[in-house]
Motif scaffolding. Structure first.
Motif, PDB file in Angstrom:
ATOM      1  N   THR A   4      -9.419   1.672   0.356  1.00 17.69           N
ATOM      2  CA  THR A   4      -8.886   0.518  -0.363  1.00 17.69           C
ATOM      3  C   THR A   4      -7.367   0.517  -0.239  1.00 17.69           C
ATOM      4  OG1 THR A   4      -8.957  -0.727  -2.431  1.00 17.69           O
ATOM      5  CG2 THR A   4      -8.675   1.669  -2.610  1.00 17.69           C
ATOM      6  N   GLU A   5      -6.772  -0.628  -0.518  1.00 16.29           N
ATOM      7  CA  GLU A   5      -5.318  -0.749  -0.456  1.00 16.29           C
ATOM      8  C   GLU A   5      -4.732  -0.532  -1.840  1.00 16.29           C
ATOM      9  OE1 GLU A   5      -4.593  -4.603   1.144  1.00 16.29           O
ATOM     10  OE2 GLU A   5      -5.457  -4.097   3.082  1.00 16.29           O
ATOM     11  N   ALA A   6      -3.533   0.068  -1.861  1.00 13.55           N
ATOM     12  CA  ALA A   6      -2.870   0.352  -3.128  1.00 13.55           C
ATOM     13  C   ALA A   6      -1.365   0.366  -2.906  1.00 13.55           C
ATOM     14  CB  ALA A   6      -3.330   1.700  -3.671  1.00 13.55           C
ATOM     15  N   GLN A   7      -0.635   0.242  -4.016  1.00 17.74           N
ATOM     16  CA  GLN A   7       0.824   0.338  -3.956  1.00 17.74           C
ATOM     17  C   GLN A   7       1.261   1.586  -4.710  1.00 17.74           C
ATOM     18  OE1 GLN A   7       3.119  -2.864  -5.697  1.00 17.74           O
ATOM     19  NE2 GLN A   7       4.788  -2.473  -4.257  1.00 17.74           N
ATOM     20  N   VAL A   8       2.161   2.350  -4.100  1.00 20.60           N
ATOM     21  CA  VAL A   8       2.672   3.572  -4.706  1.00 20.60           C
ATOM     22  C   VAL A   8       3.633   3.187  -5.817  1.00 20.60           C
ATOM     23  CG1 VAL A   8       3.944   5.706  -4.320  1.00 20.60           C
ATOM     24  CG2 VAL A   8       2.416   4.827  -2.544  1.00 20.60           C
ATOM     25  N   ILE A  20      -4.169   0.267  -7.586  1.00 19.58           N
ATOM     26  CA  ILE A  20      -5.099  -0.329  -6.636  1.00 19.58           C
ATOM     27  C   ILE A  20      -4.915  -1.838  -6.602  1.00 19.58           C
ATOM     28  CG2 ILE A  20      -7.542  -0.594  -6.025  1.00 19.58           C
ATOM     29  CD1 ILE A  20      -6.479   2.294  -5.841  1.00 19.58           C
ATOM     30  N   ARG A  21      -4.924  -2.397  -5.393  1.00 20.88           N
ATOM     31  CA  ARG A  21      -4.833  -3.851  -5.230  1.00 20.88           C
ATOM     32  C   ARG A  21      -6.187  -4.467  -5.577  1.00 20.88           C
ATOM     33  NH1 ARG A  21      -2.985  -6.430   0.388  1.00 20.88           N
ATOM     34  NH2 ARG A  21      -0.990  -5.733  -0.426  1.00 20.88           N
ATOM     35  N   PRO A  22      -6.201  -5.444  -6.495  1.00 23.93           N
ATOM     36  CA  PRO A  22      -7.485  -6.079  -6.827  1.00 23.93           C
ATOM     37  C   PRO A  22      -8.033  -6.822  -5.612  1.00 23.93           C
ATOM     38  CG  PRO A  22      -5.693  -6.968  -8.192  1.00 23.93           C
ATOM     39  CD  PRO A  22      -5.100  -5.978  -7.242  1.00 23.93           C
ATOM     40  N   ARG A  23      -9.328  -6.727  -5.452  1.00 25.40           N
ATOM     41  CA  ARG A  23      -9.988  -7.373  -4.321  1.00 25.40           C
ATOM     42  C   ARG A  23     -11.040  -8.335  -4.814  1.00 25.40           C
ATOM     43  NH1 ARG A  23      -9.625  -4.285   1.014  1.00 25.40           N
ATOM     44  NH2 ARG A  23      -8.565  -6.205   1.442  1.00 25.40           N
ATOM     45  N   SER A  24     -11.364  -9.282  -3.994  1.00 28.73           N
ATOM     46  CA  SER A  24     -12.428 -10.217  -4.286  1.00 28.73           C
ATOM     47  C   SER A  24     -13.502 -10.052  -3.222  1.00 28.73           C
ATOM     48  CB  SER A  24     -11.875 -11.642  -4.288  1.00 28.73           C
ATOM     49  OG  SER A  24     -12.894 -12.552  -4.540  1.00 28.73           O
ATOM     50  N   GLY A  47      -8.514   0.934 -19.416  1.00 27.29           N
ATOM     51  CA  GLY A  47      -8.605   1.710 -18.197  1.00 27.29           C
ATOM     52  C   GLY A  47      -7.238   2.139 -17.691  1.00 27.29           C
ATOM     53  N   GLN A  48      -7.254   3.141 -16.831  1.00 29.87           N
ATOM     54  CA  GLN A  48      -6.035   3.614 -16.223  1.00 29.87           C
ATOM     55  C   GLN A  48      -5.507   2.546 -15.286  1.00 29.87           C
ATOM     56  OE1 GLN A  48      -7.348   7.719 -15.114  1.00 29.87           O
ATOM     57  NE2 GLN A  48      -5.238   7.828 -14.466  1.00 29.87           N
ATOM     58  N   GLU A  49      -4.212   2.396 -15.252  1.00 26.50           N
ATOM     59  CA  GLU A  49      -3.598   1.442 -14.341  1.00 26.50           C
ATOM     60  C   GLU A  49      -3.216   2.082 -13.015  1.00 26.50           C
ATOM     61  OE1 GLU A  49      -3.129  -1.907 -14.592  1.00 26.50           O
ATOM     62  OE2 GLU A  49      -4.360  -1.790 -16.384  1.00 26.50           O
ATOM     63  N   GLY A  58       3.602  11.363   3.102  1.00 27.50           N
ATOM     64  CA  GLY A  58       4.956  11.147   2.600  1.00 27.50           C
ATOM     65  C   GLY A  58       5.259   9.709   2.223  1.00 27.50           C
ATOM     66  N   ALA A  59       4.301   9.008   1.650  1.00 28.99           N
ATOM     67  CA  ALA A  59       4.546   7.639   1.196  1.00 28.99           C
ATOM     68  C   ALA A  59       5.589   7.655   0.080  1.00 28.99           C
ATOM     69  CB  ALA A  59       3.257   7.014   0.697  1.00 28.99           C
ATOM     70  N   LYS A  60       6.347   6.577  -0.019  1.00 25.29           N
ATOM     71  CA  LYS A  60       7.419   6.482  -1.010  1.00 25.29           C
ATOM     72  C   LYS A  60       7.055   5.444  -2.069  1.00 25.29           C
ATOM     73  CE  LYS A  60      10.072   6.498   2.974  1.00 25.29           C
ATOM     74  NZ  LYS A  60      10.872   5.644   3.773  1.00 25.29           N
ATOM     75  N   ALA A  61       7.792   5.453  -3.153  1.00 23.41           N
ATOM     76  CA  ALA A  61       7.572   4.475  -4.225  1.00 23.41           C
ATOM     77  C   ALA A  61       7.690   3.073  -3.663  1.00 23.41           C
ATOM     78  CB  ALA A  61       8.585   4.696  -5.350  1.00 23.41           C
ATOM     79  N   SER A  62       6.801   2.208  -4.063  1.00 23.11           N
ATOM     80  CA  SER A  62       6.637   0.795  -3.703  1.00 23.11           C
ATOM     81  C   SER A  62       6.100   0.559  -2.286  1.00 23.11           C
ATOM     82  CB  SER A  62       7.915  -0.019  -3.968  1.00 23.11           C
ATOM     83  OG  SER A  62       8.932   0.323  -3.086  1.00 23.11           O
ATOM     84  N   ASP A  63       5.688   1.611  -1.572  1.00 21.54           N
ATOM     85  CA  ASP A  63       4.996   1.434  -0.294  1.00 21.54           C
ATOM     86  C   ASP A  63       3.580   0.926  -0.546  1.00 21.54           C
ATOM     87  OD1 ASP A  63       7.130   2.445   1.127  1.00 21.54           O
ATOM     88  OD2 ASP A  63       6.181   4.364   1.602  1.00 21.54           O
ATOM     89  N   TRP A  64       3.082   0.111   0.388  1.00 17.35           N
ATOM     90  CA  TRP A  64       1.673  -0.263   0.377  1.00 17.35           C
ATOM     91  C   TRP A  64       0.944   0.707   1.284  1.00 17.35           C
ATOM     92  CZ3 TRP A  64      -0.841  -3.314  -2.827  1.00 17.35           C
ATOM     93  CH2 TRP A  64      -0.108  -4.238  -3.574  1.00 17.35           C
ATOM     94  N   VAL A  65      -0.121   1.302   0.789  1.00 16.69           N
ATOM     95  CA  VAL A  65      -0.844   2.336   1.519  1.00 16.69           C
ATOM     96  C   VAL A  65      -2.338   2.062   1.490  1.00 16.69           C
ATOM     97  CG1 VAL A  65       0.894   4.112   1.056  1.00 16.69           C
ATOM     98  CG2 VAL A  65      -1.006   3.815  -0.530  1.00 16.69           C
ATOM     99  N   LYS A  66      -3.046   2.738   2.384  1.00 11.02           N
ATOM    100  CA  LYS A  66      -4.503   2.752   2.336  1.00 11.02           C
ATOM    101  C   LYS A  66      -4.914   4.097   1.765  1.00 11.02           C
ATOM    102  CE  LYS A  66      -5.610  -0.571   5.887  1.00 11.02           C
ATOM    103  NZ  LYS A  66      -6.350  -0.848   7.126  1.00 11.02           N
TER     104      LYS A  66
END
Length: 155
Positions: A4-8, A20-24, A47-49, A58-66
């Motif tokens: 899934t996709e998420a933002q750090v 976690i990025r909400p998905r449809s 729930g946890q956010e 080594g992802a950084k804050a505000s990176d979009w990651v899988k």
């Protein structure tokens, strides 16, 4: 592998805290507000956010990651998380009932069930700390940000 996709949001040690990025997944959801079942869950639960994941890339804050977790992990986690406490709760109650005198059978059964549940809790906490294969992890950095600091330990 489940991905899934998420933002750090932040980094601590070798972990990144991601949202976690909400998905449809189906065509019946509102494209602007997302899945209605998620909205109902948020209404009734706190729930946890954000969630900790392993950050070997080594992802950084505000990176979009899988973020990925191995196949079968969700089923195994559910079986351990629900099955072990239930099994030890019933086993503790049954063993205490067999050992206790008849006059104390209800209290012994209750205490045995509680002890079984506590043992299950301790075993699950220990198992969670030791099982790296069950931990979600960053498998790809989709869009890196510039100027952010890397997670501590990954510089």
């Amino acid at each position: 592998m489940i991905i899934t996709e998420a933002q750090v949001e932040r980094c601590e040690g070798g972990q990144a805290w991601v949202k976690i990025r909400p998905r449809s997944p189906c065509g019946n959801c509102d494209p602007k507000y997302g899945c209605k079942s998620v909205a109902i869950t948020r209404l009734f639960g706190q729930g946890q956010e954000s969630y900790p994941v392993q950050n070997q890339l080594g992802a950084k804050a505000s990176d979009w990651v899988k973020v990925a977790v191995n196949d079968g992990v969700l089923l195994q986690s559910a079986l351990w998380g629900y099955g072990l406490p239930l099994l030890l709760l019933l086993l503790g109650a049954a063993l205490a009932l067999l050992v206790a005198p008849a006059a104390w059978s209800e209290l012994a059964s209750l205490l045995g069930a509680a002890l079984g549940f506590v043992i299950a809790f301790v075993v699950l906490r220990w198992r969670n700390a030791k099982m790296q294969a069950f931990q979600p992890r960053v498998v790809e950095i989709m869009s890196a940000t510039s100027g952010s600091t890397m997670c501590a330990g990954r510089q």
